[in-house]
Design an enzyme around this catalytic site. Structure first.
Site, PDB file in Angstrom:
ATOM      1  N   SER A 128       0.835  -1.196   0.000  1.00 18.15           N
ATOM      2  CA  SER A 128       0.000   0.000   0.000  1.00 18.15           C
ATOM      3  C   SER A 128       0.879   1.259   0.000  1.00 18.15           C
ATOM      4  O   SER A 128       1.689   1.445  -0.906  1.00 18.15           O
ATOM      5  CB  SER A 128      -0.959  -0.046   1.189  1.00 18.15           C
ATOM      6  OG  SER A 128      -1.940   0.955   1.086  1.00 18.15           O
ATOM      7  N   ASP A 158      -9.623  -3.359  -5.933  1.00 17.41           N
ATOM      8  CA  ASP A 158      -8.838  -2.421  -5.130  1.00 17.41           C
ATOM      9  C   ASP A 158      -8.837  -1.057  -5.818  1.00 17.41           C
ATOM     10  O   ASP A 158      -8.712  -0.972  -7.048  1.00 17.41           O
ATOM     11  CB  ASP A 158      -7.402  -2.963  -5.015  1.00 17.41           C
ATOM     12  CG  ASP A 158      -6.546  -2.248  -3.988  1.00 17.41           C
ATOM     13  OD1 ASP A 158      -6.603  -1.002  -3.915  1.00 17.41           O
ATOM     14  OD2 ASP A 158      -5.803  -2.929  -3.281  1.00 17.41           O
ATOM     15  N   HIS A 186      -8.608  -4.125  -0.966  1.00 22.47           N
ATOM     16  CA  HIS A 186      -7.310  -3.559  -0.615  1.00 22.47           C
ATOM     17  C   HIS A 186      -6.697  -4.240   0.607  1.00 22.47           C
ATOM     18  O   HIS A 186      -7.323  -4.368   1.662  1.00 22.47           O
ATOM     19  CB  HIS A 186      -7.448  -2.067  -0.336  1.00 22.47           C
ATOM     20  CG  HIS A 186      -6.143  -1.387  -0.086  1.00 22.47           C
ATOM     21  ND1 HIS A 186      -5.200  -1.210  -1.078  1.00 22.47           N
ATOM     22  CD2 HIS A 186      -5.598  -0.879   1.046  1.00 22.47           C
ATOM     23  CE1 HIS A 186      -4.144  -0.601  -0.570  1.00 22.47           C
ATOM     24  NE2 HIS A 186      -4.359  -0.398   0.711  1.00 22.47           N
TER      25      HIS A 186
END
Length: 296
Positions: A143, A239, A269
């Site tokens: 991320s 995502d 995600h």
């Protein structure tokens, strides 16, 4: 509107349904989450030794099988998180591949905006380079950490350093995604575009999507990707970051960089972090680690 539950992989639906949307724009919420992360203690594992250093956590397999080293950077939207949250992942990677994993701490926005986080990751690289050659190091992250990993690789390239590869999980690469207000209506699970906009604004100190951003602040803004190290990029197809990850993979390949782009149908995600025991996540992590293990 929220991404329909039916779009989420069946194994993950029960858990994702219970996940709250955190108001990270509120300072007290960020402080609470950060405090919780700070109280985490390293796992006690018979086959992995965990060392704590200033700004670093080091995971060493008691039976090493390679001198390959992973420099890992945690996620958290650039505003929350800490290396401790990835203890299980880092220790598991060290154990399964027989490699050393070094997990970097970094300062968080908005209290410490760009370039604080990237400078801290660079300091971790410098520490690591005192122990291992650059070509034996893979830089990875998830991320926001994936975005920082990509940015660090770009900065190192320009400084004449060349890691062996980059290993990017659902990377946060492009502030221009946050500027696309139409994405607010999609309501992506776990990390949506409103949270994304706050994260980028906190980090950049300006509204995302500005015509000019600082060098290395936004990896996807780099014009020339030629010469960067080999890449693995993994992301779920539902995502928020799927589009920017796909575009970065396309541009890397166009620049002549060997790139594996791994898309997971039904993956929200960061699912491998919050549902690591699900068989769905295990298969994904096995594929990612197999790629890392094949590097020579």
């Amino acid at each position: 509107m929220t991404t329909p539950l039916s779009a989420v992989a069946p194994e993950l639906r029960a858990k994702v349904r219970r996940m709250p949307r955190l108001p990270l724009d509120r300072a007290w919420v960020r402080r609470l989450i950060r405090a919780g992360t700070g109280r985490m203690r390293p796992p006690s594992l018979p086959d992995v030794a965990v060392e704590l250093h200033p700004g670093l956590r080091v995971y060493r397999p008691r039976t090493p099988r390679s001198d390959r080293t992973l420099l890992w950077i945690h996620g958290g939207g650039l505003v929350i998180g800490g290396a401790a949250q990835d203890d299980r992942f880092c220790a598991g990677t060290a154990r399964e591949l027989g490699i050393t994993v070094v997990s970097a701490e970094y300062r968080l926005a908005p209290e410490d905006p760009y370039p604080a986080a990237l400078d801290d990751c660079h300091a971790a690289w410098t520490w690591l380079r005192g122990h291992v050659a650059a070509e034996r190091v893979v830089v990875g992250g998830q991320s926001a950490g994936g975005g920082l990993a990509a940015a660090l690789v770009q900065r190192l390239h320009d400084e004449g350093e060349r890691p062996r590869a980059q290993w990017l999980f659902c990377p946060m690469l492009d502030d221009r995604t946050a500027a696309r207000r139409a994405l607010d209506d999609v309501g992506h699970r776990v990390w949506d575009n409103r949270l994304n906009r706050f994260g980028w604004r906190a980090y950049l100190g300006t509204e995302p999507g500005a015509p000019v951003v600082p060098l290395y602040a936004v990896p996807a803004r780099r014009d020339d990707l030629a010469g960067l190290p080999e890449a693995w990029i993994g992301v779920g197809d539902i995502d928020l970051f799927h589009g920017e990850a796909a575009e970065y993979a396309r541009r890397l390949r166009a620049a002549g960089v060997a790139t594996t782009f791994h898309v997971v149908p039904g993956g929200p995600h960061g699912f491998e972090a919050w549902a690591p025991s699900a068989e769905f996540s295990r298969r994904y992590l096995a594929a990612a680690r197999a790629w890392l293990g094949r590097l020579r």
